[in-house]
Design an enzyme around this catalytic site. Structure first.
Site, PDB file in Angstrom:
ATOM      1  CB  CYS A 119      -0.925   0.022   1.210  1.00  0.00           C
ATOM      2  SG  CYS A 119      -2.359   1.090   0.945  1.00  0.00           S
ATOM      3  CB  CYS A 121      -1.659   4.940   3.509  1.00  0.00           C
ATOM      4  SG  CYS A 121      -1.721   3.258   4.114  1.00  0.00           S
ATOM      5  CB  CYS A 129      -4.392   3.776   0.159  1.00  0.00           C
ATOM      6  SG  CYS A 129      -4.769   3.601   1.922  1.00  0.00           S
ATOM      7  CE  LYS A 194      -7.549  -1.375   4.848  1.00  0.00           C
ATOM      8  NZ  LYS A 194      -6.179  -0.990   4.541  1.00  0.00           N
ATOM      9  NE  ARG A 216      -6.431   4.731   5.172  1.00  0.00           N
ATOM     10  CZ  ARG A 216      -5.405   5.602   5.159  1.00  0.00           C
ATOM     11  NH1 ARG A 216      -5.339   6.534   4.235  1.00  0.00           N
ATOM     12  NH2 ARG A 216      -4.477   5.518   6.096  1.00  0.00           N
ATOM     13  CD  GLU A 232     -14.175  -4.678  -3.668  1.00  0.00           C
ATOM     14  OE1 GLU A 232     -13.250  -5.268  -4.253  1.00  0.00           O
ATOM     15  OE2 GLU A 232     -14.305  -3.440  -3.691  1.00  0.00           O
ATOM     16  CE  LYS A 247      -6.821  -3.708   8.144  1.00  0.00           C
ATOM     17  NZ  LYS A 247      -5.982  -2.862   7.393  1.00  0.00           N
ATOM     18  CB  SER A 273      -4.450  -1.362  15.487  1.00  0.00           C
ATOM     19  OG  SER A 273      -5.343  -0.551  14.744  1.00  0.00           O
TER      20      SER A 273
HETATM   21  C1  PBG Z   1      -2.839   0.213   5.071  1.00  0.00           C
HETATM   22  C2  PBG Z   1      -3.314  -0.640   6.196  1.00  0.00           C
HETATM   23  C3  PBG Z   1      -4.086  -0.270   7.317  1.00  0.00           C
HETATM   24  C4  PBG Z   1      -4.155  -1.389   8.130  1.00  0.00           C
HETATM   25  C5  PBG Z   1      -3.480  -2.411   7.481  1.00  0.00           C
HETATM   26  N1  PBG Z   1      -2.989  -1.930   6.275  1.00  0.00           N
HETATM   27  C6  PBG Z   1      -4.616   1.047   7.728  1.00  0.00           C
HETATM   28  C7  PBG Z   1      -5.665   1.723   6.993  1.00  0.00           C
HETATM   29  O1  PBG Z   1      -6.174   1.268   5.986  1.00  0.00           O
HETATM   30  O2  PBG Z   1      -5.978   2.808   7.451  1.00  0.00           O
HETATM   31  C8  PBG Z   1      -4.854  -1.447   9.457  1.00  0.00           C
HETATM   32  C9  PBG Z   1      -4.362  -2.487  10.402  1.00  0.00           C
HETATM   33  C10 PBG Z   1      -4.791  -2.329  11.816  1.00  0.00           C
HETATM   34  O3  PBG Z   1      -5.590  -1.452  12.191  1.00  0.00           O
HETATM   35  O4  PBG Z   1      -4.298  -3.117  12.621  1.00  0.00           O
HETATM   36  N2  PBG Z   1      -3.749   0.440   4.066  1.00  0.00           N
HETATM   37 ZN    ZN Z   2      -3.135   2.181   2.709  1.00  0.00          ZN
END
Ligand code: PBG
Ligand code: ZN
Length: 323
Positions: A119, A121, A129, A194, A216, A232, A247, A273
């Site tokens: 990615c 970002c 991203c 996602k 986003r 998707e 996710k 997270s």
């Molecule tokens: C990057 C990405 C993100 C996460 C994984 N890859 C952040 C986002 O999309 O803002 C999040 C992982 C997490 O919160 O543990 N695109």
């Molecule tokens: Zn990203």
């Protein structure tokens, strides 16, 4: 019917319970995310993710040995570059932060599988991203950059790439680019469903990737949608994804189950997270038994249909499973 049938008979003792247990969690199922930062001798704890660190490359060998020693099969890398720019150049630079990290781990612990998050970002000055045009991420210019990034990871020695950007057509672009460069044996784990989620809050502190304007929602999925996750995923599989991902995980267990019922590709769940932070915070406050909640949560993802779990709990869970 009761009183002839009494379900409690098979819960009477641990041997009965073991015998009829339907789901199991194994260390083989786990992938640990790692944050790699520039500089030397750095081990910065992420305040909202106790027990998780930003590590400099020179700290990775020791970390990789510990992870491998616990039996965890793989890590997924996120990079924090020294310099960010409009195009996220460090993401596909030969000596980018992630490329350095891959080489370091594969040199010291070659048996540990290295997956890379693909990615932009973490590498763009604006924190989005992809490539920005007219205030939004431009899809088709972005997928060219993502394909370069994936090839660059493969060149550095990555075992698998995992695009997390949610651009249309990126799996096909990455597959084609990898194949052209002779990496037809490198699988793609696609972040297929996602969602645009508030559960990513702590990650954005960890990866220093908070968008500098807007959000986003023009590329990540609306949390209200479920059928769209099937569309998707179908596209990603058609484009060449080897593993598909949902996710976040916990608030989207229904999506994991729908994918499991609908497709026969391996499914990964990303225990993100915010899910980690909530458990750690409640544990610290003394409100829950953190270890039991962790194991129950990871098990719920397996039960929902996940084959693989990306989780910051991987080391903690591996220790519990190894007892
Ligand atoms: C990057 C990405 C993100 C996460 C994984 N890859 C952040 C986002 O999309 O803002 C999040 C992982 C997490 O919160 O543990 N695109
Ligand atoms: Zn990203």
């Amino acid at each position: 019917m009761f009183p002839d049938y009494r379900p409690r008979r098979l819960r009477k003792n641990e041997n009965f319970r073991r015998m009829v247990r339907e789901t199991s969690l194994s260390v083989n199922d786990l992938i640990l995310p790692l944050f790699v930062t520039f500089g030397k001798n750095k081990k910065n704890e992420i305040s909202s993710m106790p027990g998780q660190f930003q590590l400099s490359v020179d700290k990775l060998a020791e970390e990789a040995k510990e992870i491998h020693g616990l039996g965890i099969p793989a890590v997924i890398l996120f990079g924090i570059p020294e310099h960010k720019d409009e195009l996220g150049t460090d993401a596909y630079a030969d000596n980018g932060i992630v490329q350095q990290a891959i080489r370091e781990i594969k040199k010291t612990v070659p048996e540990l599988m290295v997956i890379t998050d693909v990615c932009l970002c973490e590498f763009t000055s604006h924190g989005h991203c992809g490539f920005i045009e007219k205030g939004d991420v431009d899809n088709d210019q972005t997928i060219d950059l993502l394909a370069r990034e994936a090839v660059s990871h493969a060149k550095a020695g990555a075992d698998m790439v995992a695009p997390s950007d949610m651009m249309d057509g990126r799996v096909a672009a990455i597959r084609e680019a990898l194949d052209e460069e002779g990496y037809d044996d490198i699988p793609i784990m696609a972040y297929s469903a996602k969602y645009s989620s508030a559960y990513y809050g702590p990650f954005r502190e960890a990866a220093e990737s908070t968008p500098q304007f807007g959000d986003r929602r023009s590329y990540q999925m609306d949390p209200a949608n479920s059928d769209e996750a099937l569309r998707e995923t179908e596209l990603d599989i058609a484009e060449g994804a080897d593993i598909v991902m949902v996710k976040p995980a916990l608030a989207y267990l229904d999506i994991i189950r729908r994918l499991k019922d609908e497709f026969d590709h391996p499914i990964a769940a990303y225990n993100v997270s915010g899910e980690y932070a909530m458990v750690k915070a409640a544990e610290k406050a003394g409100w829950i038994d953190g270890e039991r909640v962790m194991m129950e949560t990871l098990l719920s993802m397996k039960r929902a249909g996940a084959d693989i779990i990306l989780t910051y709990f991987a080391k903690d869970a591996a220790r519990v499973l190894g007892r």
